[in-house]
Design an enzyme around this catalytic site. Sequence first.
Site, PDB file in Angstrom:
ATOM      1  N   ASP A  78       0.819  -1.296   0.039  1.00 35.34           N
ATOM      2  CA  ASP A  78      -0.007   0.034   0.111  1.00 35.34           C
ATOM      3  C   ASP A  78       0.879   1.266  -0.054  1.00 35.34           C
ATOM      4  O   ASP A  78       1.451   1.782   1.094  1.00 35.34           O
ATOM      5  CB  ASP A  78      -0.905  -0.084   1.252  1.00 35.34           C
ATOM      6  N   ASP A 292      -2.052   7.318  -5.518  1.00 28.36           N
ATOM      7  CA  ASP A 292      -2.225   6.099  -4.369  1.00 28.36           C
ATOM      8  C   ASP A 292      -2.858   4.803  -4.960  1.00 28.36           C
ATOM      9  O   ASP A 292      -3.927   4.956  -5.434  1.00 28.36           O
ATOM     10  CB  ASP A 292      -3.314   6.601  -3.522  1.00 28.36           C
TER      11      ASP A 292
END
Length: 435
Positions: A78, A292
Amino acid sequence: MASSTPLLLQTLTISLIISITLLQFQTSNQQPLLLLPLKQQTQQPSSNSRKLSFQHNVTLTVTLTVGTPPQNVTMVLDTGSELSWLHCNPVNNDTFNFFNSSLSSSYVPTPCNSSICKTRTQDLPIPVSCDSTTKKLCHVIVSYADSTSNEGTLAADTFSIGATPQPNTLFGCMESGYTTNPNEDSKSTGLLGMNQGSLSFVTQLGLPKFSYCISIGEGSSGVLLFGATTAFPWLGPLQYTPLVKTTTSLPYFDRVAYTVQLEGIKVSDKLLQLPKSVFVPDHTGAGQTMVDSGTQFTFLLGSVYTALKNEFLNQTKGKSMLKVVEDPNFVFQGAMDLCYSVVGGGGGVAAEVPAVTMVFSGAEMRVSGERLLYKVNESMYCFTFGNSDMLGIEAYVIGHHHQQNVWMEFDLVNARVGFADTKCDLASQRLSLAS
């Protein structure tokens, strides 16, 4: 995946499981790299609900070992998170895979009076505390906007990627938590934080650069690469945009995110007539633009989203295959209110829509075809840009859906993000990673 503070964002909807197996690779100048092949399995969301308020999971998972003797763990990769963490005890009725810290001789919990607990944790969205036990350990909490949360002890242990051990790697050893999607979350042991914070895996390993390339389509392959690279002959030149840095602490600005400067948006070749100031963070930090991989779609602040939506509607007006869904109660993902009923089953719909180009400082990212309309069911497609205001966030977020078939490079040494259009399944084959 952005954390809930300062950003309230976790709005992915499909299940996309990408498994990673480690391989060693040498470039022509004998610089060692870690290459990881990605495999995708896409589960289409149910179309029964008109509101379509279903859960995400898009996960990039890496399998490595932790502890002495080593225990196998699977961790979600992540780029929107800092703290890596593992489930350290079975929680939620043994739903999760977990790391048994009591079996590791190299496991060391962090005291709350240590310098690590006091200084290395300053970028975490939720401040650390001393736990309530007599051990006085450094207590950490992570939480996300879908109400998922975990808490436990900041600790250190040996993480091994392939044959390379990384002793004293800091992570959260989580002993309690709550999830809104236990079936998906049970497929991993934890999360590998990859942003620019001092506790992130990238920072602790001192990586100069990492890259990934995510393919389009179920069962397709991609690649994740750790380490510096030379230019591959089959990869076109990368466009680079600088990372935006600030030393000032602002309430709505994530200083350790991969922040770039969005300067404008084009539909076909028409630049939206918007003041440049709408793309610049204000005095509170609201309005930053983040790249992201843990967020599926791309979200824009309300005024910019409305301008884009209106121009996209204008340029698709009269398209025989596309009929706008007029139901005001139909909002996909809670933030995407432009959807189309597609006549004729959707074949060729990608050719009916104009390209959207995001203009950054020094670079442009062009989104076209199937990346612009997301197939909800056989006759329903939704525009893959959403309204940040409807999610309650004060930021622009470039999600992974618009990064598909794009080579993404995070150059930490030169503080920049690079990208180039490419076929990611072919990139895997050329790197001899496709199975």
